[in-house]
Design an enzyme around this catalytic site. Structure first.
Site, mmCIF file in Angstrom:
data_model
loop_
_atom_site.group_PDB
_atom_site.id
_atom_site.type_symbol
_atom_site.label_atom_id
_atom_site.label_comp_id
_atom_site.label_asym_id
_atom_site.label_seq_id
_atom_site.Cartn_x
_atom_site.Cartn_y
_atom_site.Cartn_z
ATOM 1 N N GLU A 1 0.588 4.713 -1.496
ATOM 2 C CA GLU A 1 -0.143 5.597 -0.582
ATOM 3 C C GLU A 1 -0.382 4.877 0.735
ATOM 4 O O GLU A 1 -0.577 3.652 0.763
ATOM 5 C CB GLU A 1 -1.497 5.985 -1.216
ATOM 6 C CG GLU A 1 -2.362 6.825 -0.272
ATOM 7 C CD GLU A 1 -3.578 7.457 -0.933
ATOM 8 O OE1 GLU A 1 -3.849 7.167 -2.111
ATOM 9 O OE2 GLU A 1 -4.256 8.251 -0.246
ATOM 10 N N ASN B 1 -5.260 10.955 -1.340
ATOM 11 C CA ASN B 1 -6.128 11.660 -0.395
ATOM 12 C C ASN B 1 -5.502 11.698 1.000
ATOM 13 O O ASN B 1 -5.707 12.652 1.766
ATOM 14 C CB ASN B 1 -7.496 10.977 -0.326
ATOM 15 C CG ASN B 1 -8.245 11.055 -1.649
ATOM 16 O OD1 ASN B 1 -7.920 11.870 -2.516
ATOM 17 N ND2 ASN B 1 -9.253 10.223 -1.812
ATOM 18 N N GLU C 1 -5.357 16.304 -5.708
ATOM 19 C CA GLU C 1 -6.781 16.394 -6.097
ATOM 20 C C GLU C 1 -7.514 17.504 -5.342
ATOM 21 O O GLU C 1 -8.588 17.283 -4.784
ATOM 22 C CB GLU C 1 -7.478 15.044 -5.880
ATOM 23 C CG GLU C 1 -6.956 13.982 -6.808
ATOM 24 C CD GLU C 1 -7.753 12.669 -6.805
ATOM 25 O OE1 GLU C 1 -8.625 12.499 -5.932
ATOM 26 O OE2 GLU C 1 -7.488 11.834 -7.682
ATOM 27 N N GLU D 1 -1.859 9.572 -11.383
ATOM 28 C CA GLU D 1 -2.721 8.459 -10.964
ATOM 29 C C GLU D 1 -3.457 8.002 -12.208
ATOM 30 O O GLU D 1 -4.262 8.757 -12.771
ATOM 31 C CB GLU D 1 -3.729 8.874 -9.890
ATOM 32 C CG GLU D 1 -3.121 9.076 -8.524
ATOM 33 C CD GLU D 1 -4.158 9.342 -7.438
ATOM 34 O OE1 GLU D 1 -5.277 8.781 -7.525
ATOM 35 O OE2 GLU D 1 -3.848 10.118 -6.525
HETATM 36 O O1 AHR Z 1 -5.580 5.864 -5.555
HETATM 37 C C1 AHR Z 1 -6.678 5.973 -4.687
HETATM 38 C C2 AHR Z 1 -7.181 7.395 -4.502
HETATM 39 O O2 AHR Z 1 -7.782 7.816 -5.705
HETATM 40 C C3 AHR Z 1 -6.173 8.452 -4.197
HETATM 41 O O3 AHR Z 1 -5.892 8.577 -2.850
HETATM 42 C C4 AHR Z 1 -6.841 9.703 -4.687
HETATM 43 O O4 AHR Z 1 -5.926 10.702 -5.038
HETATM 44 C C5 AHR Z 1 -7.708 9.225 -5.819
HETATM 45 O O5 AHR Z 1 -8.969 9.777 -5.785
#
Ligand code: AHR
Length: 512
Positions: free
Chosen positions: A28, A73, A174, A293
């Site tokens: 990310e 996110n 999410e 995740e």
């Molecule tokens: O992996 C870190 C964050 O955790 C990600 O961006 C999100 O999707 C989750 O809440």
């Protein structure tokens, strides 16, 4: 005290095939995962494209199968077009998810170059936070269409004439979470995901599309969210996502070690909800889970850094850099056992994340890269879980835990038959204090001559007298797997001992 435990296996009792996609990871645009993680132009080990070759080598060694990108996110406010084309033309933007500045010097084309060099399959998430179906179609055209249309030609002009052919696509991230940019009610997200999925399938009906499930199973909408999203678009999607991060709280090691009890229950609940909607709607196919995740966020080793706030909007800030302990590695091994046990319904999984941010790989900007403790159970399971996952009947005393109730001290899974007679047992002692005696009867695998049929080809143990021992740049091999001694094959039974808080892998092969 020593507890007696056993795992009962039969070669005909199979959960399903080991899926390579179980061993996925996640990159990310967050903190130092991309910048000074996988990408650092000017680093002495960076290649001509700025990709850190030390991190590429560790990624290959980790045995990563697929990598989800670009968030998280982050994706819910991201404009993918900012990250393609000449570097000098790319805009700097505020990253509202992580209170940072996004330089956009890394984007889709560079990720695809990195994925090819790492030998991993890409999994791409589209922004359904601030954007919608049109932008999803645009990035799909850019990535996958043959030259001859504007965005495919744009890709070719950027040096990539051949389509990338990305198969797995996440429809946002999410979206059930109030923290998510563009968070919305389940019915509304379900309609958006369904119309985006249907539009994307007009370009390619065989894409594998993942709709957002819950951000974790403790969300107040857990269950009802999945139901509403599936009711809005069951036929349009293939997988529902699941996310979870476990950590030790208030020194409650027993509950932490039993985290896989929660992961098992989480998966079972999503399967039950999906199958309920399947029945209600008279659907034929089954929805699979993309556990895209999952990880541990630690037992408190080191200073992970802090997310920026206020007027501070740095590039690649240092936060979420958990330093993992030996105990964390045992829990990661145990969560992989849970994922394998559910190979019939978990079609894909991504450990979050790959580098620095909760990463099995850690780097210094301009400096070294090393393996954290959690690297090892992942690498060994990825390398040696092959063939079919067998149903494992666990016979073990339980440990009482505050969070998950009674949990078996032993947990285990076995894979069988990539080559003729290859049997691999992955086992974990989740008891904080007790030693386990483990036996695995092998009569079912062959016959009268029983144990004589197998030989032990490898037996390793991850265990430290100090469960909070960690690896660092100066001491990168403090926590590593070591030989598991005392493994016996007698009277058609494999027998060994597992110390408290330990993870083990035992590989057997039939004698020819
Ligand atoms: O992996 C870190 C964050 O955790 C990600 O961006 C999100 O999707 C989750 O809440």
């Amino acid at each position: 005290m020593t507890l007696r435990t056993a795992v009962h296996l039969h070669p005909a009792h199979r959960v399903g095939p080991v899926r390579r996609r179980t061993f996925g990871s996640f990159v990310e645009h967050m903190a130092r995962c991309v910048y000074t993680g996988i990408y650092e132009p000017g680093h002495r080990l960076a290649d001509a494209d700025g990709l850190r070759t030390d991190v590429l080598a560790l990624t290959r060694e980790l045995g990563v199968s697929s990598v989800r990108y670009p968030g998280g996110n982050f994706v819910s406010g991201y404009r993918w077009e900012d990250g393609v084309g000449p570097l000098e033309d790319r805009p700097r933007r505020p990253d509202l998810a992580w209170h940072s500045t996004e330089p956009n010097t890394f984007g889709l084309d560079q990720f695809m170059t990195w994925a090819e060099r790492a030998g991993v399959e890409p999994m791409y998430a589209v922004n359904l936070g601030t954007r919608g179906a049109q932008e999803a179609l645009d990035v799909l055209e850019y990535a996958n269409a043959a030259v001859g249309t504007e965005l495919a030609d744009h890709r070719a002009a950027n040096g990539h004439a051949a389509p990338y052919d990305i198969r797995m696509w996440c429809l946002g991230n999410e979206m059930d979470g109030p923290w998510q940019i563009g968070h919305r009610p389940a019915e509304e997200y379900g309609r958006l995901a369904a119309r985006t999925a249907r539009a994307m399938r007009r370009q390619d009906p065989d894409l594998e599309l993942v709709a957002c499930g819950s951000s974790h199973s403790a969300m107040p909408t857990f269950g009802s969210w999945e139901q509403a999203v599936l009711e809005a678009g069951y036929d349009a999607i293939d997988m529902l996502s699941a996310h979870v991060y476990y950590r030790e709280e208030d020194g409650d090691s027993a509950s932490y070690l039993a985290s896989a009890e929660d992961m098992d229950a989480y998966i079972d609940a999503v399967v039950a909800t999906s199958d309920h909607v399947r029945t209600l709607g008279g659907h034929r196919k089954r929805i699979m889970i993309s556990f895209d995740e999952w990880n541990v966020s630690g037992s408190g080793g080191g200073d992970p850094g802090k997310e920026p706030t206020g007027d501070d909007w740095p590039e690649a800030p240092r936060f979420a850099e958990v330093t993992y302990t030996a105990q964390d590695a045992v829990v990661v091994g145990s969560l992989l056992i849970s994922l394998l046990r559910h190979t019939d319904r978990v079609a894909s999984a991504s450990q979050a994340q790959l580098v620095n941010v909760l990463g099995p790989i850690r780097t210094e900007p301009g400096g070294r890269a090393w393996r954290q403790s959690i690297f090892h159970p992942f690498a060994l399971t990825s390398a040696h879980a092959r063939g079919q996952v067998l149903t494992a009947a666990i016979d073990s005393p339980t440990v009482e835990t505050a969070k998950h109730g009674p949990s078996t001290a032993l947990d285990a899974v076995a894979t069988w038959g990539e080559g003729p007679g290859d049997l691999t047992v992955f086992a974990v002692n989740r008891a904080p204090d007790e030693h386990l005696e483990l036996s695995v009867p092998l009569e079912a695998f062959g016959t009268a001559d029983g144990a004589g049929r197998f030989e032990v080809v490898d037996a390793v143990l991850l265990h430290e007298e100090d469960p909070y021992a960690v690896n660092t740049a100066d001491d990168p091999d403090r926590v590593v797997p070591r030989p598991l001694t005392g493994v016996q094959l007698e009277a058609a039974t494999l027998a060994t001992a597992l110390p408290p808080i330990s993870w083990a892998m035992i590989r057997l092969r039939a004698r020819s």
